[in-house]
Design a protein around this motif. Structure first.
Motif, PDB file in Angstrom:
ATOM      1  N   MET A   1      -6.072  -6.824 -18.117  1.00 53.25           N
ATOM      2  CA  MET A   1      -4.948  -6.678 -17.100  1.00 53.25           C
ATOM      3  C   MET A   1      -3.681  -7.251 -17.590  1.00 53.25           C
ATOM      4  O   MET A   1      -3.672  -8.462 -18.062  1.00 53.25           O
ATOM      5  CB  MET A   1      -5.354  -7.195 -15.809  1.00 53.25           C
ATOM      6  CG  MET A   1      -4.686  -6.939 -14.653  1.00 53.25           C
ATOM      7  SD  MET A   1      -5.291  -7.281 -12.896  1.00 53.25           S
ATOM      8  CE  MET A   1      -5.533  -9.085 -13.172  1.00 53.25           C
ATOM      9  N   LYS A   2      -2.573  -6.560 -17.327  1.00 50.92           N
ATOM     10  CA  LYS A   2      -1.269  -7.327 -17.673  1.00 50.92           C
ATOM     11  C   LYS A   2      -0.423  -7.698 -16.679  1.00 50.92           C
ATOM     12  O   LYS A   2       0.259  -8.642 -16.810  1.00 50.92           O
ATOM     13  CB  LYS A   2      -0.445  -6.165 -18.407  1.00 50.92           C
ATOM     14  CG  LYS A   2      -1.015  -6.009 -19.976  1.00 50.92           C
ATOM     15  CD  LYS A   2      -0.060  -4.875 -20.494  1.00 50.92           C
ATOM     16  CE  LYS A   2      -0.488  -4.505 -21.870  1.00 50.92           C
ATOM     17  NZ  LYS A   2       0.352  -3.414 -22.387  1.00 50.92           N
ATOM     18  N   ASN A   3      -0.413  -7.124 -15.433  1.00 51.42           N
ATOM     19  CA  ASN A   3       0.388  -7.542 -14.303  1.00 51.42           C
ATOM     20  C   ASN A   3      -0.460  -7.245 -13.066  1.00 51.42           C
ATOM     21  O   ASN A   3      -1.600  -6.270 -12.979  1.00 51.42           O
ATOM     22  CB  ASN A   3       1.683  -6.740 -14.299  1.00 51.42           C
ATOM     23  CG  ASN A   3       2.441  -6.892 -15.416  1.00 51.42           C
ATOM     24  OD1 ASN A   3       2.179  -6.209 -16.597  1.00 51.42           O
ATOM     25  ND2 ASN A   3       3.522  -7.381 -15.316  1.00 51.42           N
ATOM     26  N   ALA A   4       0.044  -8.103 -12.040  1.00 54.33           N
ATOM     27  CA  ALA A   4      -0.375  -7.783 -10.632  1.00 54.33           C
ATOM     28  C   ALA A   4       0.841  -7.693  -9.832  1.00 54.33           C
ATOM     29  O   ALA A   4       1.902  -8.262 -10.297  1.00 54.33           O
ATOM     30  CB  ALA A   4      -0.998  -8.862 -10.298  1.00 54.33           C
ATOM     31  N   TYR A   5       0.929  -6.805  -9.046  1.00 57.65           N
ATOM     32  CA  TYR A   5       1.952  -6.553  -8.103  1.00 57.65           C
ATOM     33  C   TYR A   5       1.694  -6.765  -6.683  1.00 57.65           C
ATOM     34  O   TYR A   5       1.372  -5.935  -5.807  1.00 57.65           O
ATOM     35  CB  TYR A   5       2.440  -5.101  -8.047  1.00 57.65           C
ATOM     36  CG  TYR A   5       2.688  -4.498  -9.731  1.00 57.65           C
ATOM     37  CD1 TYR A   5       3.949  -4.864  -9.987  1.00 57.65           C
ATOM     38  CD2 TYR A   5       1.950  -4.386 -10.646  1.00 57.65           C
ATOM     39  CE1 TYR A   5       4.678  -4.555 -11.190  1.00 57.65           C
ATOM     40  CE2 TYR A   5       2.330  -3.879 -11.640  1.00 57.65           C
ATOM     41  CZ  TYR A   5       3.600  -4.191 -12.227  1.00 57.65           C
ATOM     42  OH  TYR A   5       4.150  -3.857 -13.548  1.00 57.65           O
ATOM     43  N   PRO A   6       1.706  -8.089  -6.099  1.00 54.96           N
ATOM     44  CA  PRO A   6       1.379  -8.518  -4.981  1.00 54.96           C
ATOM     45  C   PRO A   6       2.547  -7.960  -3.835  1.00 54.96           C
ATOM     46  O   PRO A   6       3.708  -7.896  -4.145  1.00 54.96           O
ATOM     47  CB  PRO A   6       1.201  -9.870  -4.973  1.00 54.96           C
ATOM     48  CG  PRO A   6       2.211 -10.273  -5.928  1.00 54.96           C
ATOM     49  CD  PRO A   6       2.256  -9.378  -6.883  1.00 54.96           C
ATOM     50  N   PHE A   7       2.240  -7.627  -2.496  1.00 56.31           N
ATOM     51  CA  PHE A   7       3.043  -7.458  -1.460  1.00 56.31           C
ATOM     52  C   PHE A   7       2.746  -7.659  -0.335  1.00 56.31           C
ATOM     53  O   PHE A   7       1.329  -7.471  -0.148  1.00 56.31           O
ATOM     54  CB  PHE A   7       3.875  -6.032  -1.571  1.00 56.31           C
ATOM     55  CG  PHE A   7       2.928  -4.766  -1.472  1.00 56.31           C
ATOM     56  CD1 PHE A   7       2.855  -4.232   0.006  1.00 56.31           C
ATOM     57  CD2 PHE A   7       2.143  -4.339  -2.279  1.00 56.31           C
ATOM     58  CE1 PHE A   7       2.087  -3.333   0.245  1.00 56.31           C
ATOM     59  CE2 PHE A   7       1.183  -3.094  -1.932  1.00 56.31           C
ATOM     60  CZ  PHE A   7       1.205  -2.597  -0.710  1.00 56.31           C
ATOM     61  N   ARG A   8       3.360  -7.888   0.733  1.00 56.37           N
ATOM     62  CA  ARG A   8       2.737  -8.087   2.120  1.00 56.37           C
ATOM     63  C   ARG A   8       2.829  -6.996   2.739  1.00 56.37           C
ATOM     64  O   ARG A   8       3.860  -6.289   2.822  1.00 56.37           O
ATOM     65  CB  ARG A   8       3.529  -9.237   2.869  1.00 56.37           C
ATOM     66  CG  ARG A   8       3.376 -10.625   2.489  1.00 56.37           C
ATOM     67  CD  ARG A   8       4.046 -11.718   3.166  1.00 56.37           C
ATOM     68  NE  ARG A   8       3.949 -12.910   2.829  1.00 56.37           N
ATOM     69  CZ  ARG A   8       2.880 -13.878   3.094  1.00 56.37           C
ATOM     70  NH1 ARG A   8       2.012 -13.120   4.008  1.00 56.37           N
ATOM     71  NH2 ARG A   8       2.680 -14.781   2.550  1.00 56.37           N
ATOM     72  N   SER A   9       1.804  -6.881   3.619  1.00 55.33           N
ATOM     73  CA  SER A   9       1.769  -5.367   4.351  1.00 55.33           C
ATOM     74  C   SER A   9       0.615  -5.752   5.665  1.00 55.33           C
ATOM     75  O   SER A   9      -0.195  -6.461   5.770  1.00 55.33           O
ATOM     76  CB  SER A   9       0.976  -4.386   3.511  1.00 55.33           C
ATOM     77  OG  SER A   9       1.066  -3.212   4.379  1.00 55.33           O
ATOM     78  N   ARG A  10       1.153  -5.124   6.634  1.00 55.12           N
ATOM     79  CA  ARG A  10       0.187  -5.115   7.752  1.00 55.12           C
ATOM     80  C   ARG A  10      -0.385  -3.773   8.072  1.00 55.12           C
ATOM     81  O   ARG A  10       0.210  -2.568   7.891  1.00 55.12           O
ATOM     82  CB  ARG A  10       1.102  -5.545   9.022  1.00 55.12           C
ATOM     83  CG  ARG A  10       1.503  -6.843   8.840  1.00 55.12           C
ATOM     84  CD  ARG A  10       0.701  -7.973   9.176  1.00 55.12           C
ATOM     85  NE  ARG A  10       0.996  -9.243   9.054  1.00 55.12           N
ATOM     86  CZ  ARG A  10      -0.017 -10.064   8.617  1.00 55.12           C
ATOM     87  NH1 ARG A  10      -0.750  -9.812   8.006  1.00 55.12           N
ATOM     88  NH2 ARG A  10       0.749 -11.189   8.329  1.00 55.12           N
ATOM     89  N   LEU A  11      -1.565  -3.653   8.717  1.00 58.22           N
ATOM     90  CA  LEU A  11      -2.236  -2.436   9.147  1.00 58.22           C
ATOM     91  C   LEU A  11      -1.363  -1.300   9.889  1.00 58.22           C
ATOM     92  O   LEU A  11      -1.447  -0.072   9.527  1.00 58.22           O
ATOM     93  CB  LEU A  11      -3.499  -2.805   9.966  1.00 58.22           C
ATOM     94  CG  LEU A  11      -4.523  -3.405   8.971  1.00 58.22           C
ATOM     95  CD1 LEU A  11      -5.763  -3.736  10.030  1.00 58.22           C
ATOM     96  CD2 LEU A  11      -5.150  -2.600   8.031  1.00 58.22           C
ATOM     97  N   HIS A  12      -0.548  -2.082  10.706  1.00 57.22           N
ATOM     98  CA  HIS A  12       0.194  -1.023  11.487  1.00 57.22           C
ATOM     99  C   HIS A  12       1.465  -0.293  10.798  1.00 57.22           C
ATOM    100  O   HIS A  12       2.230   0.220  11.486  1.00 57.22           O
ATOM    101  CB  HIS A  12       0.652  -1.875  12.753  1.00 57.22           C
ATOM    102  CG  HIS A  12       1.496  -2.816  12.660  1.00 57.22           C
ATOM    103  ND1 HIS A  12       0.987  -3.948  12.119  1.00 57.22           N
ATOM    104  CD2 HIS A  12       2.611  -2.986  12.625  1.00 57.22           C
ATOM    105  CE1 HIS A  12       1.993  -5.074  12.231  1.00 57.22           C
ATOM    106  NE2 HIS A  12       3.123  -4.345  12.328  1.00 57.22           N
TER     107      HIS A  12
END
Length: 95
Positions: A1-12
């Motif tokens: 694995m080279k990268n991770a791309y985190p982001f915040r999200s909500r179910l709605h």
């Protein structure tokens, strides 16, 4: 694995989530990388997969399945919480 791309999200907020996922997909495609898995958190509950998590796993499996059985790439799903994590590998194959 080279990268991770985190982001915040909500179910709605499915529309925003789809846009961010598309942007991330375009980024790793441009870098000639492939999706190998996904992760998210259950901050207030145990890390047991919900129905939505299972559906997401299936969606990712379908997205990265490849054109033939031989080109299948397994998708890893990781769900984290404060005290426990659930690690799901739908299919393992020796390469």
């Amino acid at each position: 694995m080279k990268n991770a791309y985190p982001f915040r999200s909500r179910l709605h907020d499915a529309e925003l989530t789809s846009l961010i996922e598309e942007e991330i997909r375009n980024t790793f495609t441009a870098k000639n990388m492939v999706l190998v898995g996904w992760y998210h958190s259950h901050p207030e509950t145990i890390a047991t997969p919900t129905l939505r998590d299972i559906e997401a796993q299936l969606d990712y499996e379908v997205q990265i399945k490849g054109p033939t059985v031989e080109s299948y790439i397994p998708c890893v799903g990781i769900i984290c919480c404060k005290t426990f994590f659930y690690f799901s590998i739908i299919h393992l194959k020796n390469y």
